[in-house]
Scaffold this active site. Structure first.
Site, mmCIF file in Angstrom:
data_model
loop_
_atom_site.group_PDB
_atom_site.id
_atom_site.type_symbol
_atom_site.label_atom_id
_atom_site.label_comp_id
_atom_site.label_asym_id
_atom_site.label_seq_id
_atom_site.Cartn_x
_atom_site.Cartn_y
_atom_site.Cartn_z
ATOM 1 N N SER A 1 -25.737 93.369 20.252
ATOM 2 C CA SER A 1 -26.485 92.114 20.378
ATOM 3 C C SER A 1 -25.601 90.930 19.990
ATOM 4 C CB SER A 1 -27.744 92.139 19.506
ATOM 5 O OG SER A 1 -27.399 92.266 18.163
ATOM 6 N N LYS B 1 -29.130 89.096 22.961
ATOM 7 C CA LYS B 1 -28.944 88.207 21.805
ATOM 8 C C LYS B 1 -30.252 88.157 21.014
ATOM 9 C CE LYS B 1 -27.213 84.874 19.229
ATOM 10 N NZ LYS B 1 -26.324 85.302 18.132
ATOM 11 N N ASN C 1 -17.447 84.988 12.898
ATOM 12 C CA ASN C 1 -18.433 84.075 13.496
ATOM 13 C C ASN C 1 -19.512 83.700 12.503
ATOM 14 O OD1 ASN C 1 -21.408 84.869 14.277
ATOM 15 N ND2 ASN C 1 -20.239 86.785 14.303
ATOM 16 N N ILE D 1 -22.518 81.978 13.952
ATOM 17 C CA ILE D 1 -23.293 81.334 15.020
ATOM 18 C C ILE D 1 -24.645 80.860 14.481
ATOM 19 C CG2 ILE D 1 -24.343 81.662 17.306
ATOM 20 C CD1 ILE D 1 -21.266 81.769 17.343
ATOM 21 N N GLY D 2 -25.261 81.666 13.663
ATOM 22 C CA GLY D 2 -26.553 81.262 13.088
ATOM 23 C C GLY D 2 -27.728 81.512 14.021
ATOM 24 N N LEU D 3 -27.623 82.585 14.812
ATOM 25 C CA LEU D 3 -28.734 83.030 15.676
ATOM 26 C C LEU D 3 -29.231 81.949 16.634
ATOM 27 C CD1 LEU D 3 -30.872 85.249 13.224
ATOM 28 C CD2 LEU D 3 -29.078 85.957 14.805
ATOM 29 N N CYS E 1 -28.070 89.834 9.913
ATOM 30 C CA CYS E 1 -27.268 88.653 10.259
ATOM 31 C C CYS E 1 -26.846 87.951 8.973
ATOM 32 C CB CYS E 1 -28.061 87.699 11.140
ATOM 33 S SG CYS E 1 -27.114 86.193 11.472
ATOM 34 N N GLY F 1 -14.895 93.081 15.555
ATOM 35 C CA GLY F 1 -13.664 93.410 16.280
ATOM 36 C C GLY F 1 -12.979 94.640 15.702
ATOM 37 N N THR G 1 -17.481 92.570 20.394
ATOM 38 C CA THR G 1 -16.425 91.558 20.549
ATOM 39 C C THR G 1 -15.528 91.815 21.754
ATOM 40 O OG1 THR G 1 -16.457 91.264 18.177
ATOM 41 C CG2 THR G 1 -14.496 90.486 19.307
#
Ligand code: SIN
Length: 305
Positions: free
Chosen positions: A23, A47, A71, A73-75, A132, A219, A268
């Site tokens: 995801s 996602k 990362n 990203i913060g969902l 997360c 990764g 990744t």
């Protein structure tokens, strides 16, 4: 050519092969249509969706490190309303099973998301993202506490008939304890691992590179940690595992399968090689053929069974 069985069953989700997307690395499956037919996948994991639309964290929110991506990203996502009213229509032509990842700030939000997705036929399963590391509320805060994971899983499982897959964080002392708590709560499958908490500092600015200071490392760098955790968890639970963490090619996928994963999630590496998933499916097929393996399920956990 003799027929090799690559199909796997993840808590009732019939996958034509073990390869899924991790995801957050594959959007909603639509961004990759120019590269390959996504219907070749075992499943598409979307996602993470939340109740409300989220813009995510301020930039910089993604940076490269040696053999990994950090990362925060913060969902970022369109929220459940837009997902159901619009995104799902675009997903109509995807015939591979779709697993929707969800996250909430509170237990009630997870339950509401599970309830709403339960009514959507198109969705084969729900992934509970309790791992997360990039949000102020929910996410990893739930995932590091076995009791919270247990409660959250129980409440969400009661809200849906669909298979519930709990995605675990590696940022814990004992992942087996959390895995068992999820299974006891009603998880019908586990996905592991999410990212490892990390940080990078810009030595010229003398400041953290990420605006959020810390982020999740993914990764190839995290693969040995992920394989070890899958190996530990697989020996302790009796639900199928989706192994995730730094998978780049079929050999990596086989490490996870031999550690005990019934399925694998590519993350990744989709950014490096957009056809990584289909290359891996082909690689698994060739490996089985060369090794005289008629059914890939024979290899699941073979390193310890
Ligand atoms: C993010 O959106 O911050 C990454 C997703 C995750 O780590 O679960």
């Amino acid at each position: 050519m003799s027929k090799i069985n690559l199909s796997v069953d993840i808590a009732g989700i019939k996958m034509q092969n073990p390869v899924t997307t991790a995801s957050g690395t594959f959007g909603f499956g639509l961004d990759y249509l120019d590269y390959f037919d996504v219907n070749q996948l075992g499943a598409v994991v979307t996602k993470t969706i939340t109740i409300n639309r989220r813009m995510g964290n301020p930039p910089p929110r993604i940076i490269e490190t040696p053999s990994g991506l950090l990362n925060s990203i913060g969902l970022a996502n369109p929220g459940i309303d837009e997902f159901i009213q619009s995104t799902l229509l675009d997903l109509e032509h995807i015939k591979a099973p779709i697993i929707v990842s969800i996250a909430g700030d509170t237990e009630e939000e997870y339950v509401e998301l599970a309830e709403r997705l339960d009514k959507v036929d198109k969705i084969a399963g729900i992934e509970l993202n309790v791992s997360c590391p990039n949000v102020r509320m929910g996410g990893i805060q739930f995932g590091v506490c076995p009791e919270q994971v247990n409660r959250l899983t129980k409440a969400s499982a009661a809200a849906t008939q669909k298979p519930l897959i709990v995605k675990l964080t590696p940022n814990v002392t004992d992942i087996v304890e959390v895995a068992c708590a999820a299974v006891e709560g009603g998880a019908r499958s586990l996905s592991l691992i999410n990212t490892l908490l990390g940080m990078s500092i810009d030595i010229n600015k003398r400041k953290p590179v990420l605006a959020n200071n810390v982020g999740g490392l993914a990764g190839p760098a995290i693969r040995p940690v992920a394989v070890r955790m899958v190996w530990q968890v697989a020996q302790a639970v009796d639900v199928p595992i989706i192994g995730v963490g730094g998978i780049c090619d079929y050999r990596d996928a086989l490490e996870f399968i031999m550690a005990g994963a019934a399925s694998v999630g590519v993350g990744t590496w989709n950014f490096v090689n957009p056809t990584a998933c289909v290359d891996i499916i082909e690689g698994l097929r060739c490996f089985c053929l060369e090794q005289g393996v008629k059914d890939i399920n024979e290899l699941v956990g073979c390193s310890w069974k």
